[in-house]
Design an enzyme around this catalytic site. Sequence first.
Site, short mmCIF file in Angstrom:
data_model
loop_
_atom_site.label_atom_id
_atom_site.label_comp_id
_atom_site.label_asym_id
_atom_site.label_seq_id
_atom_site.Cartn_x
_atom_site.Cartn_y
_atom_site.Cartn_z
N ASN A 152 0.84 -1.19 0.00
CA ASN A 152 0.00 0.00 0.00
C ASN A 152 0.88 1.25 0.00
O ASN A 152 1.72 1.42 0.88
CB ASN A 152 -0.90 0.02 1.24
CG ASN A 152 -1.72 1.30 1.32
OD1 ASN A 152 -2.71 1.48 0.62
ND2 ASN A 152 -1.31 2.23 2.18
N GLU A 153 0.69 2.08 -1.01
CA GLU A 153 1.40 3.38 -1.11
C GLU A 153 2.89 3.22 -0.83
O GLU A 153 3.52 4.06 -0.20
CB GLU A 153 0.78 4.39 -0.15
CG GLU A 153 -0.66 4.73 -0.48
CD GLU A 153 -1.20 5.91 0.32
OE1 GLU A 153 -0.49 6.42 1.21
OE2 GLU A 153 -2.33 6.34 0.05
N LYS A 175 -11.33 10.54 8.83
CA LYS A 175 -12.01 10.30 7.55
C LYS A 175 -13.15 9.29 7.67
O LYS A 175 -13.87 9.04 6.70
CB LYS A 175 -11.00 9.81 6.51
CG LYS A 175 -9.99 10.86 6.09
CD LYS A 175 -9.09 10.34 4.99
CE LYS A 175 -8.02 11.38 4.66
NZ LYS A 175 -7.08 11.58 5.79
N TYR A 220 -6.65 16.47 0.11
CA TYR A 220 -5.28 16.89 0.38
C TYR A 220 -4.79 17.93 -0.62
O TYR A 220 -4.01 18.82 -0.27
CB TYR A 220 -4.34 15.68 0.37
CG TYR A 220 -4.49 14.80 1.57
CD1 TYR A 220 -4.44 15.32 2.85
CD2 TYR A 220 -4.69 13.43 1.43
CE1 TYR A 220 -4.59 14.50 3.96
CE2 TYR A 220 -4.84 12.60 2.54
CZ TYR A 220 -4.78 13.15 3.80
OH TYR A 220 -4.93 12.34 4.89
N ASN A 280 -5.14 4.98 -4.68
CA ASN A 280 -5.61 5.81 -3.57
C ASN A 280 -5.54 7.26 -4.04
O ASN A 280 -4.44 7.78 -4.27
CB ASN A 280 -4.71 5.64 -2.35
CG ASN A 280 -4.68 4.22 -1.82
OD1 ASN A 280 -5.48 3.38 -2.22
ND2 ASN A 280 -3.74 3.94 -0.93
N TRP A 291 -12.31 5.37 2.36
CA TRP A 291 -11.35 5.41 3.44
C TRP A 291 -11.84 6.44 4.46
O TRP A 291 -11.76 7.60 4.23
CB TRP A 291 -9.95 5.80 2.93
CG TRP A 291 -8.90 5.66 3.98
CD1 TRP A 291 -8.34 6.64 4.73
CD2 TRP A 291 -8.31 4.43 4.39
NE1 TRP A 291 -7.43 6.10 5.60
CE2 TRP A 291 -7.39 4.75 5.41
CE3 TRP A 291 -8.48 3.09 4.03
CZ2 TRP A 291 -6.64 3.78 6.07
CZ3 TRP A 291 -7.73 2.13 4.67
CH2 TRP A 291 -6.81 2.48 5.68
#
Length: 810
Positions: free
Chosen positions: A397-398, A554, A459, A453, A533
């Site tokens: 992930n990321e 979130k 952001y 994502n 998310w």
Amino acid sequence: MRKTILLDTGWKFVKTASDVEAAVNSCGEDISLPHTWNAVDGQDGGNDYYRGTCWYTRKLEVPARKDDQEVWLEFNGAAMTAQVWLNGELLARHEGGYSTFRVNITEHLLEENVLAVSVDNSDNDSVYPQKADFTFYGGLYREVNLLIVPKAHFALGYAGGPGMKVTTAVKLSSGESCGCDGNDGNKLQFGGYNESDQELKPGSARITVEAWTEGPAESVEFTIDGQSKRGAVTDGYAKAAFIIENVHLWDGTNDPYLYTAQAKLDSGDEISTRFGCRVIRFDPQEGFFLNGRSYPLRGVSRHQDRAGAGSALTPEMHREDMEIIKEIGANTLRLAHYQHSQYFYDLCDEAGMIVWAEIPYITLHMENGVENTLSQMKELIIQNYNHPSIVCWGLSNEITASGGVTESLMENHKKLNDLCHSLDFTRPTTMAHVFMLETDSPLLAIPDIGSYNLYFGWYLGELSQNDSFFDAYHQTYPDRCIGFSEYGADANPAFQSAQPERGDYTESYQCVYHEHILDMIEKRPYLWATHVWNLFDFAADGRDEGGKNGVNQKGLVTMDRQLKKDAFYLYKAHWSSDPFVHICGRRYADRAEETTEIKVYSNQPQVTLYVDGKLVETQNGNYIFRFQVPISGEHCVEAKAGQTEGGMETTSIETTSIETTSIETTGMKTTSKETASIETTGMKMADKVMMDEIRIRKVDKPNPEYCFIQDGGIVNWFDKEDFKEGYFSIKDTLAVLQSHPQTDAIVGQMMAGAAASRGDVAESVKDNPNLLKMMGSMTLESMLKQAQDAVTPEQIRGLNSALQQIKKPE
């Protein structure tokens, strides 16, 4: 006969000890399992929760046993690195805080025994996770069991697995050719029959059962659906195959039917596992298919933590989470960012959830962590292979957020991908890519399917950039399966606004954000899965924003599960078939506007609004209903949906009220009620009448308690004379400011301070070149709106004043 004894009481927790002897001799704190030492300090902000080695000790009483029996310890979750000591002797070490492992203690038992377990969640460079936007709780936070088994028993030492593996191959009754598992003309299909299985009839399934044994076992008796077969044991392995005619499919939330496979040894050891028969397909144009039909995956993500409990969740807590998931109407879950409890995977099987399972290979690639990613993936697959709910294995992930794509990172992912395919050919691999990863990166081609994502509209950037991103990706790579693995906006329910905007942390903006995203998703059926998310707020001790310390907000539901935010009901309107009506803004009681918007979410086609008992308007629509209401004092606002057989609205003679939210707001109590109509003598009501009610009042000026930044928005901090033509200012884009050495230095210092306030992850990704490229087109003013809590009004004014001293080149 296998015996399982739960070791949940009698433990002492020792926070610090120099060695095992000191730990055993310490008075410690009496505790019961599950337990984490970070339940409080891991959720209060400051990024200062205790990370180190702690100890758990207890006397170990072992029931009388026969000479032909063995004794094992089973740990279902010890975060993150555990060492197991018995009577002062080190017996095992396990690296990875989310999977099961077992230790054979048979030959080390004395008449009186003392068990000690050291558990370490300290910072290191070899055990994942180390950089991520969530708290790395330490502790024995899942069950510990004592197992007594015959010498000949099903394997306990094989990667923590259940000792049995069930593989299904289904020939659908529709006659649709399922083909072979794997890539079939850009359509990935799994769980279908092999063309060589000529004996399979439409509507039947071949079930292959495998078992692993330890000790002197000669054969295994397998039983499925009333059929029994024996398989000879060779080198600790046995298998058998069954045909189920007229197979009952595991069909998602519609019909999550489960079979049971049993295996028994002559020694008396016996195990069982549940499984489901289903066919899954991933189409780059049409999305996900279940059992031959389109089955759009729309759901949420979940972390395994809760306010006050940390990661030490009880079965009741797991069940409550599942009930909330079912209430919102989700059919898929991304269980992030690590292996979850077997109990919760069982709940997913029972509820028909489609699950994305993954390991904590996240944010930062560590050169010394390669073997740990492989061992955690091996345990994830072997321990969870039999769950029909799981449809893919997440590699990472990321992972490019901090260091970008390197040769070592690429090689690590290739190894993981190959390992997944060698252990399981029935499911594809996937990855969740960070939004700043370029879509032409070779990393995207490694897994079978992919997902992104994206946080445009929160952001950075605008909401519409989510749309354009997927449109461009799908046009460029039409043969790739792409999903939407994370998206969301933080919301503190205390903050409200009649004019919400990005970065204000209001419950109101979270609704605006998700309204746009849901519309975007519905117009793009090729997205194989989408996951909000997050369903629940969760602990991220490095965060200090949005009016709360240590929490990522979130979630659509608060961390204590007590309050469902308005956006929760937006998704319920889209996904759930249970009729309801919900008025947004119940925590926005004080309103300064002359005419206010009353927004209603419902899955009913018609909603009627009343104010103080008087009809305002009836609207027909889908999901979202907006009413403009003049206000002058205190008002009771009521929304109703539901009709009689004749098409006229009716009110119940008898009602059942369920209070879902009760918040004291400046002296006013707002209560949500759902009213169910029932059959009464002389009156038959065809449908349920839903009702929701809130109270609002007109005030002279906005309530400052509703505003996150009470000094006013950035747009009001400056007058026209504060901006001189021909000089730099906060209204310039980041790219323009970074092109000049003096302004680049000023802005760089400000950004470093803002990133530091967001915790380790923000600090580690702030220099990502692709992120900086994306931010280049944004004005500094726009970015500062997102960081209002990290940069004071005085700092903004000072920053703009400093920039205004520097003249732009001619």
